[in-house]
Design a protein around this motif. Sequence first.
Motif, mmCIF file in Angstrom:
data_model
loop_
_atom_site.group_PDB
_atom_site.id
_atom_site.type_symbol
_atom_site.label_atom_id
_atom_site.label_comp_id
_atom_site.label_asym_id
_atom_site.label_seq_id
_atom_site.Cartn_x
_atom_site.Cartn_y
_atom_site.Cartn_z
ATOM 1 N N GLY A 105 0.881 -0.948 -0.191
ATOM 2 C CA GLY A 105 -0.014 0.038 0.083
ATOM 3 C C GLY A 105 0.884 1.148 -0.149
ATOM 4 O O GLY A 105 1.945 1.204 0.162
ATOM 5 N N SER A 106 -0.009 2.371 -0.414
ATOM 6 C CA SER A 106 1.163 3.509 -0.345
ATOM 7 C C SER A 106 1.656 4.105 0.706
ATOM 8 O O SER A 106 3.110 4.352 0.678
ATOM 9 C CB SER A 106 -0.059 4.822 -0.825
ATOM 10 N N VAL A 107 1.114 4.117 1.910
ATOM 11 C CA VAL A 107 1.804 4.773 3.140
ATOM 12 C C VAL A 107 2.800 3.684 3.863
ATOM 13 O O VAL A 107 3.882 4.105 4.030
ATOM 14 C CB VAL A 107 0.654 5.177 4.271
ATOM 15 N N VAL A 108 2.431 2.461 3.989
ATOM 16 C CA VAL A 108 2.860 1.380 4.513
ATOM 17 C C VAL A 108 4.155 1.169 3.602
ATOM 18 O O VAL A 108 5.260 0.826 4.138
ATOM 19 C CB VAL A 108 2.239 0.242 4.990
ATOM 20 N N GLY A 109 3.970 0.907 2.513
ATOM 21 C CA GLY A 109 5.018 0.648 1.469
ATOM 22 C C GLY A 109 6.139 1.879 1.398
ATOM 23 O O GLY A 109 7.217 1.571 1.353
ATOM 24 N N GLY A 110 5.652 3.068 1.411
ATOM 25 C CA GLY A 110 6.602 3.965 1.541
ATOM 26 C C GLY A 110 7.597 4.139 2.677
ATOM 27 O O GLY A 110 8.674 4.258 2.844
ATOM 28 N N ILE A 111 7.081 3.685 3.918
ATOM 29 C CA ILE A 111 7.754 3.495 5.099
ATOM 30 C C ILE A 111 8.497 2.530 5.234
ATOM 31 O O ILE A 111 9.921 2.605 5.507
ATOM 32 C CB ILE A 111 6.667 3.385 6.367
ATOM 33 N N LEU A 112 8.279 1.495 4.681
ATOM 34 C CA LEU A 112 9.161 0.007 4.529
ATOM 35 C C LEU A 112 10.269 0.383 3.576
ATOM 36 O O LEU A 112 11.415 -0.071 3.582
ATOM 37 C CB LEU A 112 8.114 -1.095 3.948
ATOM 38 N N ALA A 113 9.814 0.948 2.339
ATOM 39 C CA ALA A 113 10.818 1.267 1.415
ATOM 40 C C ALA A 113 12.110 2.375 2.019
ATOM 41 O O ALA A 113 13.231 2.130 1.646
ATOM 42 C CB ALA A 113 10.474 1.841 0.108
ATOM 43 N N LEU A 114 11.466 3.120 2.744
ATOM 44 C CA LEU A 114 12.348 4.316 3.367
ATOM 45 C C LEU A 114 13.311 3.527 4.341
ATOM 46 O O LEU A 114 14.619 3.827 4.419
ATOM 47 C CB LEU A 114 11.617 5.433 3.894
ATOM 48 N N ILE A 115 12.814 2.679 5.234
ATOM 49 C CA ILE A 115 13.453 1.914 6.241
ATOM 50 C C ILE A 115 14.468 1.229 5.489
ATOM 51 O O ILE A 115 15.624 0.757 5.811
ATOM 52 C CB ILE A 115 12.475 0.939 7.187
ATOM 53 N N GLY A 116 14.056 0.409 4.587
ATOM 54 C CA GLY A 116 15.068 -0.788 3.943
ATOM 55 C C GLY A 116 16.096 0.095 3.190
ATOM 56 O O GLY A 116 17.045 -0.420 3.181
ATOM 57 N N ALA A 117 15.850 1.253 2.447
ATOM 58 C CA ALA A 117 16.938 1.842 1.943
ATOM 59 C C ALA A 117 17.650 2.752 2.869
ATOM 60 O O ALA A 117 19.116 2.471 2.483
ATOM 61 C CB ALA A 117 16.159 3.276 1.182
ATOM 62 N N THR A 118 17.220 3.149 3.863
ATOM 63 C CA THR A 118 18.203 3.631 4.924
ATOM 64 C C THR A 118 18.928 2.512 5.467
ATOM 65 O O THR A 118 20.499 2.874 5.798
ATOM 66 C CB THR A 118 17.548 4.338 5.984
ATOM 67 N N LEU A 119 18.519 1.401 6.020
ATOM 68 C CA LEU A 119 19.397 0.380 6.653
ATOM 69 C C LEU A 119 20.163 -0.129 5.619
ATOM 70 O O LEU A 119 21.630 -0.418 6.008
ATOM 71 C CB LEU A 119 18.454 -0.617 7.121
ATOM 72 N N GLY A 120 20.003 -0.387 4.385
ATOM 73 C CA GLY A 120 20.853 -0.815 3.078
ATOM 74 C C GLY A 120 21.980 0.038 3.122
ATOM 75 O O GLY A 120 23.146 -0.530 2.983
ATOM 76 N N ALA A 121 21.669 1.429 3.008
ATOM 77 C CA ALA A 121 22.923 2.503 2.940
ATOM 78 C C ALA A 121 23.636 2.454 3.951
ATOM 79 O O ALA A 121 24.995 2.477 3.950
ATOM 80 C CB ALA A 121 22.154 3.824 2.641
ATOM 81 N N ALA A 122 23.186 2.246 5.407
ATOM 82 C CA ALA A 122 23.908 2.025 6.239
ATOM 83 C C ALA A 122 24.829 0.862 6.619
ATOM 84 O O ALA A 122 25.844 1.171 6.694
ATOM 85 C CB ALA A 122 23.074 2.242 7.657
ATOM 86 N N ALA A 123 24.199 -0.167 6.179
ATOM 87 C CA ALA A 123 25.240 -1.514 6.110
ATOM 88 C C ALA A 123 26.227 -1.297 5.202
ATOM 89 O O ALA A 123 27.353 -1.596 5.551
ATOM 90 C CB ALA A 123 24.037 -2.488 5.932
ATOM 91 N N ALA A 124 26.052 -0.870 3.867
ATOM 92 C CA ALA A 124 27.002 -0.633 2.891
ATOM 93 C C ALA A 124 28.176 0.231 3.498
ATOM 94 O O ALA A 124 29.192 0.122 3.083
ATOM 95 C CB ALA A 124 26.389 -0.365 1.667
ATOM 96 N N PHE A 125 27.686 1.239 4.205
ATOM 97 C CA PHE A 125 28.589 2.345 4.542
ATOM 98 C C PHE A 125 29.575 1.710 5.498
ATOM 99 O O PHE A 125 30.770 1.957 5.423
ATOM 100 C CB PHE A 125 27.854 3.509 5.056
ATOM 101 N N LEU A 126 28.854 0.896 6.351
ATOM 102 C CA LEU A 126 29.710 0.089 7.371
ATOM 103 C C LEU A 126 30.830 -0.685 6.825
ATOM 104 O O LEU A 126 31.838 -0.980 7.322
ATOM 105 C CB LEU A 126 28.882 -0.289 8.544
ATOM 106 N N VAL A 127 30.183 -1.435 5.812
ATOM 107 C CA VAL A 127 31.260 -2.437 5.116
ATOM 108 C C VAL A 127 32.427 -1.803 4.762
ATOM 109 O O VAL A 127 33.393 -2.324 4.706
ATOM 110 C CB VAL A 127 30.416 -3.234 4.236
ATOM 111 N N ALA A 128 32.127 -0.682 3.876
ATOM 112 C CA ALA A 128 33.046 0.188 3.239
ATOM 113 C C ALA A 128 34.283 0.708 4.368
ATOM 114 O O ALA A 128 35.162 0.693 4.171
ATOM 115 C CB ALA A 128 32.533 1.002 2.489
ATOM 116 N N LYS A 129 33.649 1.279 5.259
ATOM 117 C CA LYS A 129 34.522 1.875 6.486
ATOM 118 C C LYS A 129 35.209 0.869 7.337
ATOM 119 O O LYS A 129 36.445 1.406 7.645
ATOM 120 C CB LYS A 129 33.615 2.799 7.178
ATOM 121 N N TYR A 130 34.735 -0.163 7.686
ATOM 122 C CA TYR A 130 35.321 -0.952 8.594
ATOM 123 C C TYR A 130 35.685 -2.306 8.266
ATOM 124 O O TYR A 130 36.749 -2.861 8.208
ATOM 125 C CB TYR A 130 34.316 -1.183 9.905
ATOM 126 N N LEU A 131 34.803 -3.248 7.392
ATOM 127 C CA LEU A 131 34.825 -4.495 6.999
ATOM 128 C C LEU A 131 35.666 -4.834 5.932
ATOM 129 O O LEU A 131 36.455 -5.880 5.915
ATOM 130 C CB LEU A 131 33.490 -5.339 6.860
#
Length: 232
Positions: free
Chosen positions: A81-107
Amino acid sequence: MSAKNKSAIKLVSLIAAIGTVLFIAWQTGLVNRLQDVTAMQEFINSFGMLGYLIFIIVFIAVAVFMLPGAVLTIVAGITFGSVVGGILALIGATLGAAAAFLVAKYLARDMIVKKFKGNAIFDKVDKGVEENGISFLILTRLVPVFPYNVQNYAYGLTSLNFVKYTAVSFVTMAPGAFIYAYMAGQIVREGISMNLMMQFAGAGVVLFLVSLIPKYLAKKKGIDMNELKKTS
């Protein structure tokens, strides 16, 4: 054990983990599903309520392993749905960006530096952050001159603070996540109608206004957007 041996073990372990994930994704057909909206929708719905968590995990995997995932925000709108889908997409995109950032910086910093040494996008991001700080991140998030997945790793090699990077990414990715998920959800829910076209026009106005922010930053900081686009 020497530091060199520890680094070698870490590198081998990382490569093995990536290979395992990619193999599983390929064997289960997940790679193909990421490029097929209908198949992805059916895949997520098959998990029931766990679909929320599955979707976020898939989004994180897409970011970390740089898999094709441009349709995920649209899938979120269609599936949840429009609202829940937007929230989930934003959470997923943010956590994905954060995870990749940490991999590049440390791992896997050494491996990524070696692999992308001399890469035009990485060089531009590094120079942009050095000269303009967080303003450069805001600009490149709001105007997709660089691919999302590449940005995440490139910023991990800069001096940016993790908390600031994640917070700015969350805020700047929010307009796109909600608008695209909303549009997709509304098409499925209402079909094409005059009311929907008016809503799309309104969404277009919002995106236009948001696009003025990076233009203002670029002008204020003296950043040549045309020069940035040449590297993308």
